[in-house]
Design an enzyme around this catalytic site. Structure first.
Site, mmCIF file in Angstrom:
data_model
loop_
_atom_site.group_PDB
_atom_site.id
_atom_site.type_symbol
_atom_site.label_atom_id
_atom_site.label_comp_id
_atom_site.label_asym_id
_atom_site.label_seq_id
_atom_site.Cartn_x
_atom_site.Cartn_y
_atom_site.Cartn_z
ATOM 1 N N GLN A 28 -14.005 25.275 34.221
ATOM 2 C CA GLN A 28 -13.800 26.490 33.108
ATOM 3 C C GLN A 28 -14.357 25.946 31.745
ATOM 4 O O GLN A 28 -14.573 26.592 30.830
ATOM 5 C CB GLN A 28 -12.478 27.068 32.886
ATOM 6 C CG GLN A 28 -12.247 27.885 34.353
ATOM 7 C CD GLN A 28 -13.287 28.875 34.565
ATOM 8 O OE1 GLN A 28 -13.403 29.617 33.726
ATOM 9 N NE2 GLN A 28 -12.927 29.665 35.948
ATOM 10 N N SER A 64 -18.919 24.192 38.435
ATOM 11 C CA SER A 64 -19.283 25.140 39.267
ATOM 12 C C SER A 64 -20.381 25.967 38.670
ATOM 13 O O SER A 64 -20.220 26.359 37.376
ATOM 14 C CB SER A 64 -17.948 26.001 39.769
ATOM 15 O OG SER A 64 -18.375 27.072 40.584
ATOM 16 N N GLY A 67 -16.508 25.418 43.389
ATOM 17 C CA GLY A 67 -15.752 24.658 42.720
ATOM 18 C C GLY A 67 -14.305 24.224 43.535
ATOM 19 O O GLY A 67 -13.957 23.083 43.432
ATOM 20 N N THR A 68 -13.987 25.131 44.365
ATOM 21 C CA THR A 68 -12.915 24.896 45.149
ATOM 22 C C THR A 68 -13.364 23.861 46.276
ATOM 23 O O THR A 68 -12.411 22.889 46.540
ATOM 24 C CB THR A 68 -12.421 26.230 46.124
ATOM 25 O OG1 THR A 68 -11.861 27.163 45.144
ATOM 26 C CG2 THR A 68 -11.623 25.847 47.423
ATOM 27 N N CYS A 119 -6.043 34.328 43.149
ATOM 28 C CA CYS A 119 -5.022 34.074 44.127
ATOM 29 C C CYS A 119 -3.660 34.598 44.320
ATOM 30 O O CYS A 119 -3.356 35.358 45.312
ATOM 31 C CB CYS A 119 -4.902 32.580 44.249
ATOM 32 S SG CYS A 119 -6.577 31.610 44.242
#
Lengths: 379, 80
Positions: free
Chosen positions: A179, A199, A70-71, A322
């Protein structure tokens, strides 16, 4: 005993997904760009996965481009558009609660001459669509506003945001729906987003596969150049097994998400009731929220509480992974006006389709017990 | 000149570097009928050299190349 409440970060793929993937680790190993019977089967498997992923968001298979995460999808959306518009326009709009991969990409582009306007959110964590419109200038080539937050679970008014497209036809609309699509429907036939990130591991597929939806006619420059994979827009041999798993997960989510939503909503409501009894504030909107997210702000140290929960066999987190590693205040919580002192009490439980009522009750009992203990230690 | 060309199909290869636009052109031309014209859009200057070469080797006709600033529209007639 071990109870998993970190489903926002990765969801356990069910057996059906693992079984679908299995042949592609062994006998069906061939490169889809070669010519053989085996590679034909691999190409068919890729296309089937592409179809299922497309159906999950009411798109066509030709608009689905597989990537690794997804990033990567979020990075590609913004950097690919910045390259496509280079020398023509130099401004993007994002919200203050975007995922790190959007937020940091915007910061990176900033260093390369792309200006960013950040739309603030209200105390509930929601963006006013009209405030987005106000940030758009003749120099704006893209906007990126998530459907729902990975951290606080708040759902944005994506339908109204998509409606802005009719006013700003030459601005590319991107949404991070990673999400969102597991438990909620995103119908791209009705909501005219140009780019959408989704994702695999957010919908009970394996990690290592994701997709960027690119509406036909949208111009974007590849992030990774090289071979002909993904129609020349994303080079590099695809991780076939992961993509097959992603496709199977998308098929299961499409068929089951209403039922999953109902199950999780019931658990979430019961957890919220117990949290209310403990006088713990819930972060962000309760009404506009993904059904798996229970983000709270306790009045003790969040890390200490997490350790005690872990002693009881409960895996939860303090929010964004993160920031957890960086030991830094989350930009999302800051955007909601939460002070760094209060942010230290952030705890996130994310439930999943395997979570039972008894698991939820146990977690809430443990939360109450350990919170009482830590409160008793306060001066 | 471009307005006089009856285009049967358009292939946008914006952002892709040669030889990817050439490979995609070859694949797209396969599904077209003899005599039909494909318009290939590209922003890779490499196409100015690679497309004429491909047309020669594949036996198709390079009808016209239109330069629009940093972009190129290449018109190819399928002959084989």
């Amino acid at each position: 005993m071990s109870l998993y409440f970190n489903n926002a970060f990765s969801k356990r793929p069910p057996d059906k997904v693992l079984q679908a993937m299995q042949p592609f680790w062994s006998e069906q190993f061939e490169n889809p760009l070669t010519e053989s019977e085996g590679s034909e089967r691999v190409r068919e498997a890729l296309q089937t996965a592409r179809l299922h992923v497309a159906e999950l968001i009411n798109a066509t298979p030709e608009e689905i481009y597989f990537v690794s995460s997804g990033t990567e999808a979020n990075n590609w959306a913004l950097k690919g558009l910045a390259h496509a518009w280079s020398g023509k326009k130099d401004h993007i709009v994002i919200s203050a609660v975007e995922h790190f991969s959007v937020y940091q990409t915007a910061q990176f582009l900033n260093r390369h001459g792309i200006k960013t306007s950040i739309v603030s959110v209200d105390r509930e964590g929601r963006v006013d669509p009209q405030s987005i419109a106000k940030k758009i200038t003749p120099q704006t080539f893209a906007l990126s506003i998530q459907c729902a937050s990975d951290e606080i679970g708040v759902i944005q008014d994506h339908t109204e945001i998509a409606k802005l497209k009719s006013q700003f036809t030459d601005v590319v609309f991107h949404t991070d729906a990673i999400q969102f699509v597991c438990y909620e429907e995103l119908n791209l036939r009705q909501e005219p987003f140009d780019l959408v990130s989704i994702s695999s591991n957010a919908i009970y597929g394996p990690p290592g596969a994701a997709a960027l939806f690119i509406k036909q006619g949208t111009r974007i420059v590849p992030l990774i150049h090289g071979g002909m994979q993904e129609e020349g827009l994303r080079a590099g041999l695809q991780p076939i097994a992961n993509i097959v798993g992603f496709g199977k997960a998308a098929e299961l989510a499409k068929g089951s998400r209403k039922e999953w939503n109902k199950h999780l909503a019931k658990l979430q409501t019961s957890m919220f009731q117990k949290i209310e009894n403990l006088e713990i504030p819930i972060t962000g909107s309760v009404k506009n929220r993904i059904v798996d997210n229970i983000h709270i702000l306790v009045d003790v140290d969040g890390e200490a509480l997490l350790s005690l929960l872990l002693d009881d066999g409960i895996s939860a987190s303090t929010g964004s992974t993160c920031y957890q590693y960086a030991q830094k205040e989350s930009h999302v919580l800051k955007a909601l006006g939460i002070t760094s002192e209060h942010a230290r009490g952030a705890i996130l439980f994310t439930i999943g389709i395997d979570t039972t009522q008894s698991d939820a009750n146990f977690a809430m009992d443990s939360l109450g017990k350990n919170l009482k203990h830590l409160r008793s230690l306060k001066p | 000149m471009k307005d006089d060309i009856a285009v049967a199909a358009v292939l946008d290869t914006f952002g892709m570097l040669c030889p990817i636009p050439i490979i995609k052109t070859a694949a797209r031309v396969k599904s077209m009928k003899k005599g039909e014209i494909l318009k290939v859009m590209s922003d890779d200057p490499g196409i100015l050299e690679d497309m004429p070469a491909w047309c020669t080797t594949s036996g198709n006709e390079l009808v016209h190349i239109e330069e629009r600033g940093a972009e190129y529209d290449v018109y190819i007639r399928k002959l084989r």
